[in-house]
Every structure is written in C-alpha cells, then in structure tokens.
Design an enzyme around this catalytic site. Structure first.
Site, mmCIF file in Angstrom:
data_model
loop_
_atom_site.group_PDB
_atom_site.id
_atom_site.type_symbol
_atom_site.label_atom_id
_atom_site.label_comp_id
_atom_site.label_asym_id
_atom_site.label_seq_id
_atom_site.Cartn_x
_atom_site.Cartn_y
_atom_site.Cartn_z
ATOM 1 N N ASP A 243 -0.338 36.202 62.535
ATOM 2 C CA ASP A 243 1.055 36.655 62.574
ATOM 3 C C ASP A 243 1.199 37.937 61.756
ATOM 4 O O ASP A 243 0.208 38.513 61.299
ATOM 5 C CB ASP A 243 2.000 35.552 62.077
ATOM 6 C CG ASP A 243 1.711 35.111 60.648
ATOM 7 O OD1 ASP A 243 1.037 35.849 59.897
ATOM 8 O OD2 ASP A 243 2.177 34.025 60.272
ATOM 9 N N GLN A 244 2.419 38.362 61.542
ATOM 10 C CA GLN A 244 2.680 39.608 60.818
ATOM 11 C C GLN A 244 2.148 39.578 59.384
ATOM 12 O O GLN A 244 1.833 40.601 58.814
ATOM 13 C CB GLN A 244 4.189 39.887 60.817
ATOM 14 C CG GLN A 244 4.550 41.247 60.276
ATOM 15 C CD GLN A 244 6.036 41.541 60.404
ATOM 16 O OE1 GLN A 244 6.807 40.696 60.820
ATOM 17 N NE2 GLN A 244 6.431 42.744 60.045
#
Length: 141
Positions: free
Chosen positions: A16-17
């Site tokens: 994810d980010q």
C-alpha cells in the site's frame, strides 16, 4: 504432523502507500500455501476438482503482528489444525526469512463439497484414497 513450507517474495503491487503488504494479500499467500500443502500429500486441487470435489472456504482469520514490506522474502508454514470427513482447518504462520520473525498467523476452514450439487460430502466414505492422504499429513511427525 506434516508442516508445509511455501516461499514467496513480496511484490511492489502487493504493498500500500505505506510500503506495507495490504492485509488482503495475506489471504492470497494462504491460498498459495494451501495448494502447496495439499500437493505435499500427493494431491492437487485440479485432480480433486476433476473427481468432483470442491473445497470452499467457510471461515478465515488472520492476526497481523508486523507488516511485511516490498521485497521481503516470506516463508508461509502450513499445518492441519483439524481434520474431519466434512472439513479441514489449516493454520498458517507468515515468517520473514531475513530475521525469522513471525509477521502474521492465520487460519482457514474449508468444507468438502460435491462440485455438482454443492452439498457437503463425507470425504472419508466417498473418496477414501484422498482421505488417507490427508489423514497421513495430520499424523506425520
């Protein structure tokens, strides 16, 4: 008891980010480990499906202790927690290879069903050869 071992490397698309493996990917890892584990008994999902057996998930769980990150090499250890003629429960440990740290623990429960009727079957009675192979995995030390 037989313990399966699956090696995976975290791909960038799985993060994810924050650069941590998205929680949903652990279930994909469990699926890969489950397939390898069953192959350890000399059975493949394809063979089971060709014989008319399916194994739908009826319950899943995962406890996350620390996030895996991009390029981490992971080992997913799998073993049978419970086996009955109608279902199998498998346990998973996701371990980072670099430091042998357990990052997550999970469990899946699957039932054995007929692929045409989708009704639960007694695999011990209907497919004794497959039952014996699965039972052997639980018994091995």
């Amino acid at each position: 008891m037989y313990k399966g071992s699956t090696n995976l490397k975290v791909r960038y698309a799985e993060t994810d980010q924050m650069g941590i493996v998205h929680h949903s990917n652990y279930y994909v890892y469990f699926e890969a480990a489950r397939e390898d584990f069953i192959q350890g008994a000399g059975i493949s999902y394809r063979d089971m499906e060709e014989q008319g057996i399916m194994m739908p998930l009826v319950e899943t769980q995962c406890r996350y202790m620390e996030g895996a990150k991009y390029a981490d090499k992971l080992i997913i250890e799998t073993n049978i927690d419970e086996l009955s003629p109608a279902k199998v429960a498998l346990q998973y440990s996701v371990i980072r290879e670099a430091d042998n740290k357990v990052l997550a623990k999970g469990k899946t429960i699957q039932t054995f069903v007929d692929s045409k009727s989708f009704r639960i079957i007694n695999i011990k009675k209907k497919y004794p050869d497959i039952w014996e192979k699965l039972e052997a995995l639980k018994q091995e030390d």
